[in-house]
Design a protein around this motif. Structure first.
Motif, mmCIF file in Angstrom:
data_model
loop_
_atom_site.group_PDB
_atom_site.id
_atom_site.type_symbol
_atom_site.label_atom_id
_atom_site.label_comp_id
_atom_site.label_asym_id
_atom_site.label_seq_id
_atom_site.Cartn_x
_atom_site.Cartn_y
_atom_site.Cartn_z
ATOM 1 N N UNK A 75 0.835 -1.207 0.000
ATOM 2 C CA UNK A 75 0.000 0.000 0.000
ATOM 3 C C UNK A 75 0.868 1.255 0.000
ATOM 4 N N UNK A 76 1.942 1.212 0.796
ATOM 5 C CA UNK A 76 2.843 2.351 0.868
ATOM 6 C C UNK A 76 3.553 2.614 -0.447
ATOM 7 N N UNK A 77 3.968 1.547 -1.107
ATOM 8 C CA UNK A 77 4.631 1.692 -2.404
ATOM 9 C C UNK A 77 3.682 2.321 -3.418
ATOM 10 N N UNK B 215 7.116 -0.380 15.138
ATOM 11 C CA UNK B 215 7.083 0.519 16.289
ATOM 12 C C UNK B 215 8.138 0.102 17.319
ATOM 13 N N UNK B 216 8.231 -1.177 17.575
ATOM 14 C CA UNK B 216 9.052 -1.670 18.678
ATOM 15 C C UNK B 216 10.421 -2.213 18.283
ATOM 16 N N UNK B 217 10.659 -2.423 16.980
ATOM 17 C CA UNK B 217 11.939 -3.009 16.587
ATOM 18 C C UNK B 217 12.611 -2.158 15.513
ATOM 19 N N UNK B 218 13.648 -1.390 15.901
ATOM 20 C CA UNK B 218 14.311 -0.462 14.969
ATOM 21 C C UNK B 218 14.872 -1.127 13.712
ATOM 22 N N UNK C 109 3.202 5.048 7.457
ATOM 23 C CA UNK C 109 1.951 4.355 7.151
ATOM 24 C C UNK C 109 1.889 3.008 7.867
ATOM 25 N N UNK C 110 3.007 2.292 7.864
ATOM 26 C CA UNK C 110 3.066 0.995 8.522
ATOM 27 C C UNK C 110 2.854 1.139 10.034
ATOM 28 N N UNK D 133 10.753 8.191 0.425
ATOM 29 C CA UNK D 133 9.618 7.282 0.222
ATOM 30 C C UNK D 133 9.549 6.275 1.364
ATOM 31 N N UNK D 134 10.704 5.773 1.760
ATOM 32 C CA UNK D 134 10.749 4.783 2.845
ATOM 33 C C UNK D 134 10.225 5.372 4.155
ATOM 34 N N UNK D 135 10.602 6.607 4.447
ATOM 35 C CA UNK D 135 10.122 7.271 5.662
ATOM 36 C C UNK D 135 8.594 7.349 5.664
ATOM 37 N N UNK D 136 8.019 7.691 4.529
ATOM 38 C CA UNK D 136 6.559 7.778 4.432
ATOM 39 C C UNK D 136 5.905 6.400 4.555
#
Length: 254
Positions: free
Chosen positions: A28-30, A191-194, A122-123, A115-118
């Protein structure tokens, strides 16, 4: 702890537990943030190919899960039976993880940093929404800890106090092991795993994460196997059938 035990065997050996390498809502993000159509098409093709390659593996894993359910219900099953199924399941899972990581890396290499940041934003929203939904279902009583049903069956089915206590102790060891596994699995999100949000995470680091999860998975499987055999020692055939019926309700495939 109920959040971690809802899916139980599903999250342990089946379902989408390995998809965290692809991050939630990646497709979806792509589609939303990769504007260049040709590059977008290439990335989506990589993701689709990766998912296609694991379909057969997941079908085989589902068959092993059905076999595990049958073996777990049998008083004649041996430790070798459990070990053989475990080895098959781990092989399928590691193969799937390797494919997913490869196609994650191929896809991400074609995505820009902005793009990855966006996509990660979303994720993150998706993960938060799913957590809220799950908690809401728990608060409303729609989801319950499956160990409660197993415990109730043990208490009801075994009349001898000493044997009942031994069976409950065995179940608690399994439950505690699963609690550790499920807690670690619940942390495998953006959220929890960098590492999962790191566009430049190496294949080696991702494989190391997979290996860590699989070690926990094996420990939990061993605890489940021990519960099976400790329960066998303290139950009659009638008691066994009643408890195993409750136990096997936790085997789900989707």
């Amino acid at each position: 702890m109920i959040v971690g035990t809802i899916a139980l065997i599903t999250i342990l050996f089946f379902g989408g537990v390995n998809d965290y390498f692809l991050v939630a809502d990646l497709e979806k993000g792509v589609k939303e943030y990769v504007i260049e159509k040709d590059r977008q098409k290439e990335i989506l093709a990589d993701i689709s190919l990766g998912k296609g390659k694991i379909k057969k593996v997941r079908a085989m894993r589902k068959e092993s899960m059905k076999e595990l359910k049958t073996v777990n219900a049998s008083r004649a099953a041996t430790r070798e039976d459990f070990l053989e199924i475990h080895d098959d399941l781990i092989t399928y899972i590691t193969n799937e993880q390797s494919v997913l990581i490869t196609f994650r890396q191929n896809a991400i290499a074609k995505i820009t940093d902005d793009e990855w940041t966006q996509i990660i934003e979303l994720s993150t929203q998706d993960v938060e929404a799913n957590k809220d939904k799950l908690q809401s279902e728990i608060d409303k009583g729609k989801l319950k800890d499956p160990f409660e049903e197993i415990e109730a069956s043990i208490i009801k089915s075994i009349s001898d106090p000493a044997k009942k206590e031994k069976a409950l102790d065995a179940m608690m060891k399994f439950k505690d092991s699963f609690a550790v596994f499920s807690q670690k699995m619940s942390e495998k999100n953006v959220i929890d795993h960098p590492l999962l949000t790191d566009k430049y995470a190496s294949t080696e680091d991702l494989l190391e994460l997979a290996e860590f999860v699989n070690t926990l998975r094996t420990n939990t499987y061993e605890a489940m196997t021990e519960f099976h055999f400790e329960l066998l020692e303290v139950t009659s055939e009638k008691e066994w059938e009643s408890i195993i019926k409750a136990f096997n309700k936790i085997f789900k495939y989707s």
